[in-house]
Design a protein around this motif. Structure first.
Motif, PDB file in Angstrom:
ATOM      1  N   ARG A  63       0.853  -1.177   0.000  1.00 26.97           N
ATOM      2  CA  ARG A  63       0.000   0.000   0.000  1.00 26.97           C
ATOM      3  C   ARG A  63       0.898   1.238   0.000  1.00 26.97           C
ATOM      4  NH1 ARG A  63      -2.767  -1.004   5.264  1.00 26.97           N
ATOM      5  NH2 ARG A  63      -0.895  -2.263   5.570  1.00 26.97           N
ATOM      6  N   THR A  64       0.685   2.129  -0.954  1.00 29.04           N
ATOM      7  CA  THR A  64       1.588   3.251  -1.153  1.00 29.04           C
ATOM      8  C   THR A  64       0.797   4.547  -1.306  1.00 29.04           C
ATOM      9  OG1 THR A  64       1.604   3.148  -3.572  1.00 29.04           O
ATOM     10  CG2 THR A  64       3.129   1.699  -2.426  1.00 29.04           C
ATOM     11  N   SER A  70       1.640  16.481   5.623  1.00 28.98           N
ATOM     12  CA  SER A  70       2.847  17.078   6.183  1.00 28.98           C
ATOM     13  C   SER A  70       3.228  18.331   5.405  1.00 28.98           C
ATOM     14  CB  SER A  70       4.002  16.072   6.134  1.00 28.98           C
ATOM     15  OG  SER A  70       5.207  16.687   6.543  1.00 28.98           O
ATOM     16  N   ALA A  71       3.713  19.338   6.140  1.00 27.29           N
ATOM     17  CA  ALA A  71       4.205  20.554   5.490  1.00 27.29           C
ATOM     18  C   ALA A  71       5.511  20.294   4.748  1.00 27.29           C
ATOM     19  CB  ALA A  71       4.400  21.653   6.532  1.00 27.29           C
ATOM     20  N   GLU A  72       6.188  19.200   5.098  1.00 27.97           N
ATOM     21  CA  GLU A  72       7.438  18.853   4.415  1.00 27.97           C
ATOM     22  C   GLU A  72       7.116  18.136   3.109  1.00 27.97           C
ATOM     23  OE1 GLU A  72      11.485  16.160   5.137  1.00 27.97           O
ATOM     24  OE2 GLU A  72      10.055  16.478   6.778  1.00 27.97           O
ATOM     25  N   PRO A  73       7.589  18.630   1.973  1.00 24.99           N
ATOM     26  CA  PRO A  73       7.244  17.992   0.700  1.00 24.99           C
ATOM     27  C   PRO A  73       8.061  16.724   0.454  1.00 24.99           C
ATOM     28  CG  PRO A  73       8.731  19.828   0.316  1.00 24.99           C
ATOM     29  CD  PRO A  73       8.427  19.827   1.797  1.00 24.99           C
ATOM     30  N   GLY A  74       7.561  15.890  -0.448  1.00 29.07           N
ATOM     31  CA  GLY A  74       8.336  14.752  -0.923  1.00 29.07           C
ATOM     32  C   GLY A  74       8.294  13.512  -0.058  1.00 29.07           C
ATOM     33  N   LEU A  75       7.336  13.426   0.873  1.00 29.07           N
ATOM     34  CA  LEU A  75       7.273  12.266   1.754  1.00 29.07           C
ATOM     35  C   LEU A  75       6.204  11.286   1.261  1.00 29.07           C
ATOM     36  CD1 LEU A  75       7.448  13.944   5.288  1.00 29.07           C
ATOM     37  CD2 LEU A  75       9.311  13.313   3.729  1.00 29.07           C
ATOM     38  N   GLY A  76       6.556  10.013   1.242  1.00 29.78           N
ATOM     39  CA  GLY A  76       5.619   8.981   0.830  1.00 29.78           C
ATOM     40  C   GLY A  76       5.647   7.820   1.807  1.00 29.78           C
ATOM     41  N   TYR A 112       8.545   6.174   3.852  1.00 28.99           N
ATOM     42  CA  TYR A 112       8.384   5.690   5.218  1.00 28.99           C
ATOM     43  C   TYR A 112       7.647   4.351   5.176  1.00 28.99           C
ATOM     44  CZ  TYR A 112       9.867  10.023   7.476  1.00 28.99           C
ATOM     45  OH  TYR A 112      10.603  11.092   7.937  1.00 28.99           O
ATOM     46  N   ALA A 113       8.001   3.471   6.112  1.00 24.11           N
ATOM     47  CA  ALA A 113       7.367   2.155   6.174  1.00 24.11           C
ATOM     48  C   ALA A 113       7.173   1.758   7.631  1.00 24.11           C
ATOM     49  CB  ALA A 113       8.222   1.111   5.467  1.00 24.11           C
ATOM     50  N   MET A 114       6.047   1.089   7.916  1.00 23.96           N
ATOM     51  CA  MET A 114       5.835   0.487   9.221  1.00 23.96           C
ATOM     52  C   MET A 114       6.260  -0.975   9.127  1.00 23.96           C
ATOM     53  SD  MET A 114       4.833   2.918  11.095  1.00 23.96           S
ATOM     54  CE  MET A 114       4.577   1.930  12.574  1.00 23.96           C
ATOM     55  N   VAL A 115       7.167  -1.372  10.031  1.00 27.28           N
ATOM     56  CA  VAL A 115       7.775  -2.700   9.959  1.00 27.28           C
ATOM     57  C   VAL A 115       7.525  -3.429  11.278  1.00 27.28           C
ATOM     58  CG1 VAL A 115       9.931  -3.976   9.614  1.00 27.28           C
ATOM     59  CG2 VAL A 115       9.551  -1.805   8.406  1.00 27.28           C
ATOM     60  N   ASP A 116       7.016  -4.647  11.186  1.00 28.25           N
ATOM     61  CA  ASP A 116       6.759  -5.437  12.387  1.00 28.25           C
ATOM     62  C   ASP A 116       8.064  -5.716  13.129  1.00 28.25           C
ATOM     63  OD1 ASP A 116       4.084  -5.507  11.845  1.00 28.25           O
ATOM     64  OD2 ASP A 116       4.068  -7.552  11.068  1.00 28.25           O
ATOM     65  N   ARG A 297       8.908   2.405  12.780  1.00 28.77           N
ATOM     66  CA  ARG A 297       8.818   3.203  11.564  1.00 28.77           C
ATOM     67  C   ARG A 297      10.228   3.307  10.982  1.00 28.77           C
ATOM     68  NH1 ARG A 297       5.125   8.371  10.409  1.00 28.77           N
ATOM     69  NH2 ARG A 297       4.112   6.907   9.020  1.00 28.77           N
ATOM     70  N   TYR A 298      10.336   2.931   9.719  1.00 26.09           N
ATOM     71  CA  TYR A 298      11.601   3.000   8.996  1.00 26.09           C
ATOM     72  C   TYR A 298      11.479   4.013   7.860  1.00 26.09           C
ATOM     73  CZ  TYR A 298      14.120  -0.975  11.061  1.00 26.09           C
ATOM     74  OH  TYR A 298      14.817  -1.804  11.890  1.00 26.09           O
ATOM     75  N   ARG A 299      12.615   4.555   7.415  1.00 25.50           N
ATOM     76  CA  ARG A 299      12.607   5.484   6.297  1.00 25.50           C
ATOM     77  C   ARG A 299      13.808   5.238   5.384  1.00 25.50           C
ATOM     78  NH1 ARG A 299      13.571  11.596   7.747  1.00 25.50           N
ATOM     79  NH2 ARG A 299      14.325  11.624   5.596  1.00 25.50           N
ATOM     80  N   ARG A 300      13.627   5.606   4.135  1.00 22.67           N
ATOM     81  CA  ARG A 300      14.713   5.505   3.162  1.00 22.67           C
ATOM     82  C   ARG A 300      14.613   6.675   2.198  1.00 22.67           C
ATOM     83  NH1 ARG A 300      15.347   2.345  -2.228  1.00 22.67           N
ATOM     84  NH2 ARG A 300      17.598   2.373  -2.492  1.00 22.67           N
ATOM     85  N   ASP A 301      15.744   7.292   1.903  1.00 17.52           N
ATOM     86  CA  ASP A 301      15.804   8.315   0.877  1.00 17.52           C
ATOM     87  C   ASP A 301      15.829   7.634  -0.473  1.00 17.52           C
ATOM     88  OD1 ASP A 301      15.869  10.328   2.815  1.00 17.52           O
ATOM     89  OD2 ASP A 301      18.062  10.217   2.965  1.00 17.52           O
TER      90      ASP A 301
END
Length: 304
Positions: A63-64, A70-76, A112-116, A297-301
């Motif tokens: 699911r994407t 968010s006021a910060e642009p470019g986040l998915g 951003y991803a939610m990871v068990d 919560r994990y994130r990747r550029d």
């Protein structure tokens, strides 16, 4: 074995909801919700689901979409679920690659991803370049054992959201409270029309079980009730506006909401807490909630 990844279609709703329930047993996942989310593909969230099939049978889903509040642009965001018996065979990696490609096409620069919180899931995220952030706890309570709500103090009136004269009252409280919600992504940039579409008209929002405390004509505190209309109840956002804090209003609305859920026939309630939100964790503990799982919560550029 033939593995393919393709966009979600309405005809997938029943099978994909089963995939989600198999991978995330405490998630509210109904065919109606999936179809509603898919219909919002052109909205500001740009929601889109991708399905991994093994020999023509759905084995996983990604699911994407964009974190448009968010006021910060470019986040998915990209959240993967693969049936337990199908893990470790390439479906997750194929879904993640396709999901990241979709997000990049939408202009996202960070995913951003939610990871068990399991060794295999955490290793998968880190192997694919994701960095660990905040932890969330999944809590569950037996509604039959929940304590009865206290009596509202003078000047406080309890209402179901369904009885509000105008949903804008809840929108204003939600926007106010969300600015203080613990997390890595600030959610404070959503207009009223988008809020109605994204939250008020959700098929899993139960307006009878969403409970508010009214003070001087405004929503001072609220708790959101989400259900599948059949068996599962989830307590969503609970918050109190700053001028009304430390009066016990969060406890009042939450206990009242749990009592209403029990009276409606639900046996258990699930909620999610940021692990650093000690005040809400303490309140939930007194209401009978106990930790049953956790996520990070994990994130990747994303590559440009």
């Amino acid at each position: 074995m033939t593995l393919t990844v393709r966009p979600f279609a309405d005809a997938d709703a029943d099978a994909v909801s089963e995939v989600l329930r198999a991978g995330l047993p405490h998630l509210l996942a109904t065919p109606e919700l999936l179809r509603w989310q898919a219909a919002r593909a052109l909205g500001p969230e740009r929601f889109g689901a991708l399905v991994a099939e093994v020999d023509g049978v759905p084995a996983g889903v990604a699911r994407t979409g964009l974190l448009h509040e968010s006021a910060e642009p470019g986040l998915g965001f990209v959240n993967l679920t693969v049936r337990p018996e199908r893990r470790g065979r390439g479906a997750g990696a194929a879904l993640l690659a396709a999901a990241e490609q979709r997000l990049a096409g939408l202009g996202a620069t960070t995913a951003y991803a939610m990871v068990d919180d399991t060794p295999a899931d955490l290793a998968f995220a880190e192997r694919h370049g994701y960095r660990r952030g905040r932890r969330s706890l999944l809590l569950r309570c037996d509604l039959a054992a929940a304590p009865p709500p206290p009596e509202p103090e003078p000047g406080v009136r309890l209402l179901a959201a369904a009885d509000l004269p105008d949903p804008r009252l809840l929108y204003e409280a939600d926007l106010d409270v969300s600015r203080d919600e613990p997390g890595e992504v600030g959610m404070d940039e959503i207009g009223y029309a988008d809020w109605l579409a994204a939250y008020w008209h959700r098929p899993d929002l139960d307006r009878e079980l969403t409970t508010v405390a009214m003070v001087d004509g405004e929503v001072a505190a609220f708790t959101v009730g989400l259900t599948d209309s059949r068996h599962d109840h989830r307590c969503g956002m609970t918050g109190t506006r700053r001028p009304h804090r430390r009066r016990g209003l969060a406890r009042l609305v939450k206990q009242a909401a749990l009592g209403r859920a029990a009276a409606a026939g639900f046996r258990h309630s699930v909620t999610v807490n940021d692990a650093g939100n000690a005040a809400m964790l303490g309140l939930n503990a007194t209401l009978g909630y106990r930790t049953i799982a956790a996520q990070w919560r994990y994130r990747r550029d994303l590559p440009r």
